[in-house]
Design an enzyme around this catalytic site. Structure first.
Site, PDB file in Angstrom:
ATOM      1  N   GLY A 124       0.815  -1.205   0.000  1.00 27.97           N
ATOM      2  CA  GLY A 124       0.000   0.000   0.000  1.00 27.97           C
ATOM      3  C   GLY A 124       0.850   1.256   0.000  1.00 27.97           C
ATOM      4  N   SER A 128       1.732   1.650  -7.859  1.00 26.30           N
ATOM      5  CA  SER A 128       1.065   1.936  -9.137  1.00 26.30           C
ATOM      6  C   SER A 128       1.180   3.424  -9.488  1.00 26.30           C
ATOM      7  CB  SER A 128      -0.379   1.449  -9.154  1.00 26.30           C
ATOM      8  OG  SER A 128      -1.162   2.134  -8.226  1.00 26.30           O
ATOM      9  N   ASP A 173      -2.132   9.859  -4.106  1.00 26.58           N
ATOM     10  CA  ASP A 173      -0.935   9.064  -4.384  1.00 26.58           C
ATOM     11  C   ASP A 173      -0.162   9.635  -5.574  1.00 26.58           C
ATOM     12  OD1 ASP A 173      -2.183   7.562  -2.480  1.00 26.58           O
ATOM     13  OD2 ASP A 173      -2.752   5.933  -3.829  1.00 26.58           O
TER      14      ASP A 173
HETATM   15  C1  GLA Z   1      -5.579   4.757  -1.854  1.00 25.84           C
HETATM   16  C2  GLA Z   1      -6.051   5.729  -2.931  1.00 25.84           C
HETATM   17  C3  GLA Z   1      -5.903   7.169  -2.477  1.00 25.84           C
HETATM   18  C4  GLA Z   1      -6.520   7.405  -1.110  1.00 25.84           C
HETATM   19  C5  GLA Z   1      -6.084   6.324  -0.127  1.00 25.84           C
HETATM   20  C6  GLA Z   1      -6.809   6.410   1.172  1.00 25.84           C
HETATM   21  O1  GLA Z   1      -4.207   4.894  -1.648  1.00 25.84           O
HETATM   22  O2  GLA Z   1      -5.338   5.520  -4.118  1.00 25.84           O
HETATM   23  O3  GLA Z   1      -6.477   8.030  -3.440  1.00 25.84           O
HETATM   24  O4  GLA Z   1      -7.918   7.470  -1.193  1.00 25.84           O
HETATM   25  O5  GLA Z   1      -6.261   5.020  -0.642  1.00 25.84           O
HETATM   26  O6  GLA Z   1      -6.489   7.565   1.850  1.00 25.84           O
END
Ligand code: GLA
Length: 378
Positions: A124, A128, A173
């Site tokens: 996480g 990507s 992100d």
């Molecule tokens: C993922 C999504 C982001 C955000 C986070 C939670 O990483 O890609 O856009 O929503 O989850 O904060």
């Protein structure tokens, strides 16, 4: 890494690349599931990254080799409408970005692309987004756009997630991977996309523990959370939950959607407060806000898992009022982030290694990071 990338490129395509780009992964310090509610987030980029080497082709083929996937290859044509691939889903981020760049008016040439990275999978940490930004910068540069606007780049990456990967993600992100400032976290207003660098105080360490529970196949849960938030915003008559500074009485709103809204409204306020605490070097306050954020993700947003709650509690106990810990990212696995004085890192590492095992029974991957700079051509 650049040497390995160049070697992979030569081996795969029989010549040297013309250029290369890199983009970092990210860790979010606080502000979770607020981005698609037009709210605030406070992530920083990390040293783990993805690199893409590129060379122009005279036809309209894009050929890709992925070093991290044992040299897997795939190819697509720019001459047809670009479609997501079922056989090589890992390449959909590149396909989606190529599609987005063409849609944005760039005259893309064919390209040979080699990709490598050192991002742990399923943690996480936005591998990507890093791939989208690195591939986007490389393809744009081949098309003559050397200084491609970083916010535009991020929006094209997000579009690729929406259209080619089936995740209705927010902008956090891609934007932090594109625009991060070394040594600082980025307070992002996800409505205006204004980014404000918040330098980390000297001696503060960012520690990331990968739970070993891989994120994946959770886009359904993610998209559902987004729908619930949007339903709550409609119910309260606002454009987005960002527009609520105080949570109104439920007034007949379904209790699940209400709990989701409670998390988002609280989390926006916590994120702005955390940026202040970071600026002031107030680690006790930062720790409180991180603890509240984790509790809301667990109780109201329902995106944590019991082993991750335990890991966070263990870190919170170890760090006390000298910093804080919380799950980071979209949820249902992935990583935990802790902020703590650098001199306490080894003690915290020992506590994690003594008290936590991944589902496979192994010691978890622990990373200690200094905030890195955003994407660039190399
Ligand atoms: C993922 C999504 C982001 C955000 C986070 C939670 O990483 O890609 O856009 O929503 O989850 O904060």
């Amino acid at each position: 890494m650049i040497d390995a990338l160049t070697a992979l490129f030569r081996q795969s395509f029989g010549a040297a690349p013309e250029l290369a780009a890199r983009a970092p992964g990210r860790v979010n310090l606080i502000g979770e599931h607020t981005d698609y509610n037009d709210g605030f987030v406070l992530p920083c980029a990390i040293s783990r990254q993805t690199m893409v080497a590129a060379r122009r082709r005279d036809d309209r083929q894009v050929r890709i080799v992925a070093g991290d996937l044992g040299g897997a290859t795939t190819a697509f044509s720019l001459a047809h409408p670009i479609e997501p691939s079922g056989d090589a889903p890992w390449s959909n981020y590149v396909r989606g970005v190529a599609d987005g760049l063409i849609d944005a008016g760039l005259d893309l040439s064919g390209a040979d692309l080699a990709i490598i990275g050192d991002m742990p999978q399923g943690a996480g940490l936005s591998s990507s987004a890093a791939l989208e930004n690195a591939a986007g910068l490389a393809l744009a540069a081949l098309a003559g756009e050397w200084g491609f606007d970083r916010t535009r780049l991020a929006l094209i990456g997000q579009r690729a997630e929406h259209r080619f990967a089936g995740c209705q993600c927010g902008i956090m992100d891609q934007l932090v991977s594109a625009r991060a400032v070394a040594g600082a976290a980025l307070l992002i207003d996800c409505r205006s996309m204004k980014c404000t660098a918040v330098p980390l105080p000297d001696g503060l360490a960012v520690m990331i523990v990968h739970s070993g529970i891989e994120r994946g196949l959770v886009d359904g849960e993610y998209n559902l959370r987004r729908q619930q938030c949007e339903a709550a915003a409609r119910h309260f008559g606002v454009a987005a939950l960002r527009d609520l500074s105080v949570l109104p009485e439920p007034g007949g709103l379904d209790p699940v959607a209400y709990a989701r809204a409670r998390h988002v409204v609280g989390e926006n306020a916590r994120t702005v407060a955390a940026a202040e605490a970071l600026r002031a070097g107030d680690l006790a306050r930062l720790g409180e806000l991180m603890a509240q954020s984790h509790a809301a993700m667990r109780d109201d947003f329902a995106i944590t898992l019991p082993p991750i709650d335990d890991l966070v509690a263990l870190l919170q106990d170890t760090i006390g009022s000298h910093g804080g810990a919380r799950m980071t990212g979209g949820g249902f696995g992935g990583a935990v982030v802790a902020l703590l004085p650098a001199e306490e890192v080894e003690r915290a590492r020992a506590a994690v290694l003594a008290g936590y095992r991944t589902p496979a029974g192994r010691a978890p991957l622990i990373m200690v990071e200094a905030p890195a700079a955003g994407a660039n051509l190399i």
